[in-house]
Scaffold this motif. Structure first.
Motif: not given
Length: 286
Positions: A38-43, A51-64, A114-122
């Motif tokens: 997730g971090v590797w793709v969303v970073g 789009s920050m909203y797309g980052s949530y979909a990417l997190l799930v897609l990368a994990a899938l 690795y850190t990618v905190s933007e989806p957390y704070g958005f």
């Protein structure tokens, strides 16, 4: 909120045990792989200003993708060679898989965090009295409820789910009736791996993703499934609520006993219910 995270992390573990009777020691590594993916793709996605909203979909897609691929390879190359053997053998095999995956993570992503905190704070915060909580926690809570509801509905109301329940009840009879048990085993381990990876990916924005994070997951998730009853989805939900509530109270009133109280709850439950609160009834074979 901690209980929701625990339930999401333990869901794949209890599913795999319920179907295959495997205590999957590699579950924590699959969780870590989902977080890294997730971090590797969303970073890069966030760094490029998408789009920050797309980052949530990417997190799930990368994990899938990561969970399904690693789960399928692990089951195909390793686990299926040991089906039917003593449960201790399978436990040792999954422990070996855990060690392999932990070193594999270091080889692929290195040892730096690795850190990618933007989806957390958005999504901002909400307040209860004088306390402030991030709205991102509702994403984890909602996904945990959704995953549990979908999996329960699948097992109860679909033909494939009913066949899977037949495999859980008696794999030998299911095989004689023409059910491809090996295929169901492979699909179950893959789904359990995906659930672990999704839990890791959704947690990644809230923490620093670093080697060893999978080890920290093993103790609380095993406590959850043992308290609830190995292989029981309602038991996993109740176990997660108990552990989450007791841990939250300990953090507030007795911080130094945060991990110890989990063992206390597990010991008390096992003293009165040795197979857990919702342990399924086992048919006696003659």
């Amino acid at each position: 909120m901690y209980a929701a995270w625990l339930f999401l992390a333990a869901l794949g573990l209890t599913l795999i045990y319920g179907v295959q009777k495997i205590l999957n020691m590699a579950h924590g590594s699959l969780y870590a792989i989902g977080a890294y993916a997730g971090v590797w793709v969303v970073g890069p996605w966030v760094a490029q200003g998408h789009s920050m909203y797309g980052s949530y979909a990417l997190l799930v897609l990368a994990a899938l993708v990561a969970g399904a691929l690693v789960g399928w390879l692990a089951e195909w190359l390793l686990l299926r060679r040991f089906y039917g053997q003593d449960p201790i053998v399978l436990l040792l095999v999954t422990y070996a898989l855990f060690m392999i995956l932990e070193d594999g993570i270091k080889l692929v992503w290195g040892v730096d965090p690795y850190t990618v905190s933007e989806p957390y704070g958005f999504l901002g915060d909400f307040e209860v009295g004088d306390l402030s909580y991030p709205n991102y926690n509702f994403v984890i809570v909602g996904f945990a409820i959704l995953a549990g509801a979908v999996l329960t509905a699948f097992l109860k109301y679909t033909r494939t789910g009913r066949l899977l329940r037949a495999v859980i009840h008696d794999r030998e009879v299911s095989q004689t009736l023409g059910i491809n048990v090996s295929r169901y085993f492979a699909a179950t381990f893959m789904v359990g791996s995906v659930l672990a990876a999704v839990g890791g990916a959704l947690t990644a924005p809230t923490i620093s993703v670093a080697p060893g994070m999978g080890v920290e997951l093993i103790v609380p998730t095993f406590a959850v499934v043992v308290i609830g009853g190995l292989g029981s989805l309602p038991g996993a939900a109740l176990g997660a609520c108990l552990v989450g509530l007791v841990r939250a109270m300990s953090v507030h009133y007795w911080p130094q006993g945060e991990l110890f109280v989990i063992y206390i709850v597990m010991a008390l439950v096992l003293a009165f219910r040795p197979k857990g609160l919702f342990a399924p009834v086992e048919a006696r074979k003659i």
